[in-house]
Each structure stands twice: as structure tokens, then as C-alpha cells.
Motif scaffolding. Structure first.
Motif, PDB file in Angstrom:
ATOM      1  N   SER A 188     -81.907  49.930  12.603  1.00  0.00           N
ATOM      2  CA  SER A 188     -82.237  49.563  13.747  1.00  0.00           C
ATOM      3  C   SER A 188     -82.029  49.425  14.835  1.00  0.00           C
ATOM      4  O   SER A 188     -82.541  50.306  15.522  1.00  0.00           O
ATOM      5  N   VAL A 189     -80.012  49.057  15.170  1.00  0.00           N
ATOM      6  CA  VAL A 189     -80.057  48.824  15.727  1.00  0.00           C
ATOM      7  C   VAL A 189     -80.203  50.451  16.600  1.00  0.00           C
ATOM      8  O   VAL A 189     -80.381  50.659  17.960  1.00  0.00           O
ATOM      9  N   VAL A 190     -79.504  50.958  15.886  1.00  0.00           N
ATOM     10  CA  VAL A 190     -79.121  52.293  16.406  1.00  0.00           C
ATOM     11  C   VAL A 190     -80.234  52.963  16.872  1.00  0.00           C
ATOM     12  O   VAL A 190     -80.460  53.748  17.192  1.00  0.00           O
ATOM     13  N   LEU A 191     -81.230  52.626  15.849  1.00  0.00           N
ATOM     14  CA  LEU A 191     -82.830  53.970  15.910  1.00  0.00           C
ATOM     15  C   LEU A 191     -83.225  53.486  17.591  1.00  0.00           C
ATOM     16  O   LEU A 191     -84.071  54.127  18.418  1.00  0.00           O
ATOM     17  N   ALA A 192     -83.111  52.281  17.859  1.00  0.00           N
ATOM     18  CA  ALA A 192     -83.797  51.975  19.536  1.00  0.00           C
ATOM     19  C   ALA A 192     -83.055  52.813  20.024  1.00  0.00           C
ATOM     20  O   ALA A 192     -83.572  52.636  21.417  1.00  0.00           O
ATOM     21  N   MET A 193     -82.338  53.136  20.146  1.00  0.00           N
ATOM     22  CA  MET A 193     -81.337  53.700  21.404  1.00  0.00           C
ATOM     23  C   MET A 193     -81.705  55.715  20.987  1.00  0.00           C
ATOM     24  O   MET A 193     -80.990  56.345  21.731  1.00  0.00           O
ATOM     25  N   ILE A 194     -81.861  55.994  19.675  1.00  0.00           N
ATOM     26  CA  ILE A 194     -82.109  57.706  19.947  1.00  0.00           C
ATOM     27  C   ILE A 194     -83.827  57.781  20.459  1.00  0.00           C
ATOM     28  O   ILE A 194     -84.324  57.680  20.798  1.00  0.00           O
ATOM     29  N   GLY A 195     -84.702  58.124  19.027  1.00  0.00           N
ATOM     30  CA  GLY A 195     -86.223  58.228  18.852  1.00  0.00           C
ATOM     31  C   GLY A 195     -86.663  59.047  18.060  1.00  0.00           C
ATOM     32  O   GLY A 195     -86.559  58.197  16.723  1.00  0.00           O
TER      33      GLY A 195
END
Length: 345
Positions: free
Chosen positions: A303-310
Motif C-alpha cells: 500500500s505504501v509503495v503504491l501510494a507513491m506510484i500510480g
């Protein structure tokens, strides 16, 4: 950052200190879980009002650290209080499912009255989708659904408290990345309260959180997920809480599907949950809980990684996670059935 750390620590310490008093209160007022069927893992009566300690620590520290003039903070506090009152009554008197549902709807309506609602979602193909009149049923469905997911999964010592703490911590980090200071602080307080309660709730548990705790934690997570999505107006903000709560959401959805296929009432408890299956293949309570912690932490990191991608990457990873969960559950089911056949021979 110190502000969030202090809030987290204050809430955690207070929950730890208040829980012993709540244990005594549980015995005094009869909020006791007596094992009456084989589905329950514990073998002796247990106090089950631990959620009150989580609520008290969250509210007390929140009154000190949060801006109380904000309508959405007021809405979360009032709605959570309604949920806790319903939970306390249920932990003492075992309320009918319909009465609990009405209480959950009432708490969700409070959020609507304070302007907390799912107003729009991002269209993966581009643009925004305004829900209009559908905002009210969508909000009710989301809040009541998430409120019940933790209740469904609260079957082993420390399971719901740990997963709620992991989800809240995950959403705190995401709120920070989206520069949502108040949302991050609310999640820090919730994570601290859940983790401060955990030493008394982890196997062997001295107290259960009961419906009071499970519904309270689910409600606050659901409410903050809505507020975060409204402020950021991105699909990522909606996907993040779904991923962070992926395990209880998946377990609840699978339970509903399982009961529907078998022609059983949707609210009828059974031993088909993921944690029951893990124990059926030989894992101890602690091992099953820790295994599910690992899954939740993995989803949280995602989730944290996804919040910084797209959105495209988010959709791909989300589909992969769901596939892995389906494969995992299928493997567990096959193993359980094989074990039953072996014992039958």
C-alpha cells in the motif's frame, strides 16, 4: 514527525495502563465470553470488553492532540462513540445481529451528517466519477462493511488487534505521504491504542476486545479511509485502505460466498475462516496469528509503495495480491480436506 510519534506512544501507553481496569470492570458487569460451542478456540470464560480500553486511550489522547473544531474529527468521535455503546451492550447482553446492524448504520449516518462520504472515485480509464445520490448508499456500504470485517476475523488471540494496528500504521504512512496531517495523527492514535492493548490480548490472552473493540477499530479505519480519499481525490487513496485491510476484507468476502453457496445464513458463524483453516493444518494459535501478521504487513508495504506510484501499477499489484490470496486459500482447503480424508481412513 515527532508529533505523530508522541501521539502514537501516548495512546499505546494509556491503552496498556487502562486495560487492567477494564478487565476488572468486565468481570463486574458480566461482559464475559463463555465458550459454548466447538467453534471457539478458548476453553474458559474470558472478559471481553477490551475494546473499551482501546476507545478510551484513542479519545483521551485525541482530545489533547487533534483539532476538535474540524467537523470530520467531530464526526469520527461521535460515530465511534455510538459504535462503542452498541459494542458494550452486545458484549454484555449478546444483542441480535439486526440491532447491531442498526447501530452501525446509525454511526455511519453520523459521518454523513458531518460531511464524511464517498463523493467520487477515479475512473481508471481517465477522469472522475461523481457518485451523486449514490454517495449515501456507497458510504453506508463501505462503513458497515469495514466495521464488520474486523469483527469477522476476530477469532484468535491478538489477531484483530494486530491486523488493525498494522492497517492503521500503514494508513498513517500513506496519509503522511499525501500531506494529510490530521488523518495521519488519527491513524497514529488508533495504531498506538491497538498495539498498547495487544500485550493483554496476544496468546494466551487475558482479555478479548469483544465487539466493542472490533467494531470501533473497523469504524475508525473506514471513516478515515473515506476522508483521505475525499481530500486526495485519487483512486490510490481508495485502493490503499482496501489493500491495508486486504486480509480481513478477503476473509469476510470468502465467508459470505462460502455461506451463500452452502445455503447457510450469511451471519451464521462457522469454522471456515482463514485462521481456522490454518489451525486445521496443524499451526498453533501463535503461528497462525503471526502468519496472518506477515500477510498484513506485506499488504501494508504494498500500500505504501503504491501510494507513491500510480493507478496502472496499483491495479496490477492488487490483482496479483488477490490471486496469491486465492491460491493460498485453495492450498489450505486442499490440505484440510486431505487431512480429513487421512483421519477418516
Amino acid at each position: 514527525m515527532q508529533h505523530y510519534i508522541y501521539g502514537f506512544l501516548m495512546s499505546m501507553v494509556l491503552a496498556y495502563l487502562v486495560t487492567p481496569f477494564v478487565m476488572k470492570l468486565s468481570w463486574k458487569i458480566g461482559a464475559i465470553d463463555v465458550p459454548t460451542d466447538t467453534r471457539r478456540v478458548h476453553k474458559k470464560p474470558m472478559p471481553r470488553l477490551g475494546g473499551l480500553a482501546i476507545y478510551i486511550s484513542f479519545v483521551v489522547v485525541g482530545l489533547i492532540t487533534l483539532p476538535l473544531n474540524l467537523p470530520y474529527v467531530q464526526g469520527i468521535f461521535l460515530g465511534a462513540t455510538i459504535i462503542v455503546i452498541v459494542g458494550i451492550l452486545d458484549d454484555i447482553y449478546d444483542l441480535p445481529a439486526k440491532v447491531k446492524l442498526l447501530g452501525q448504520i446509525a454511526a455511519a449516518v453520523v459521518l454523513l451528517l458531518f460531511g464524511i462520504k464517498v463523493q467520487l472515485i477515479t475512473n481508471p480509464l481517465g477522469g472522475m466519477i461523481l457518485l451523486g445520490k449514490l454517495a449515501i448508499p456507497a458510504t453506508l456500504f463501505w462503513v458497515v462493511g469495514i466495521t464488520n470485517t474486523l469483527n469477522f476475523i476476530d477469532g484468535l488471540d491478538g489477531l484483530a488487534a494486530g491486523i488493525a494496528g498494522i492497517a492503521a500504521f500503514t494508513m498513517m504512512l500513506v496519509n503522511l505521504s499525501l500531506e494529510q496531517a490530521n488523518g495521519a495523527l488519527i491513524m497514529a492514535l488508533l495504531a498506538g491504542a491497538a498495539i498498547g492493548f495487544l500485550p493483554y490480548n496476544f496468546n494466551p490472552a487475558k482479555i478479548f476486545m469483544g465487539d466493542t473493540g472490533a467494531m470501533f477499530l473497523g469504524f475508525v479505519l473506514a471513516a478515515q479511509a473515506i476522508e483521505g480519499a475525499v481530500k486526495s481525490a485519487t483512486a490510490i487513496a481508495l485502493i490503499v485502505p482496501i489493500l491495508a485491510l486486504g486480509l480481513p476484507i478477503f476473509d469476510t468476502a470468502y465467508a459470505i460466498l462460502r455461506r451463500f453457496v452452502n445455503g447457510k445464513p450469511l451471519m451464521q458463524a462457522d469454522k471456515g475462516h482463514v485462521h481456522h483453516r490454518l489451525m486445521a493444518i496443524g499451526l498453533s494459535q501463535k503461528q497462525a496469528v503471526l502468519y496472518m501478521y506477515v500477510i498484513s504487513i506485506s499488504l501494508g508495504i504494498c500500500s505504501v509503495v503504491l501510494a507513491m506510484i500510480g493507478i496502472k501499477q496499483a491495479a496490477a499489484v492488487f490483482a496479483l495480491v488477490i490471486f496469491m490470496l486465492l491460491v493460498s486459500v485453495r492450498y489450505i482447503n486442499i490440505t484440510v480436506e486431505a487431512k480429513k480424508s487421512t483421519h477418516g481412513m
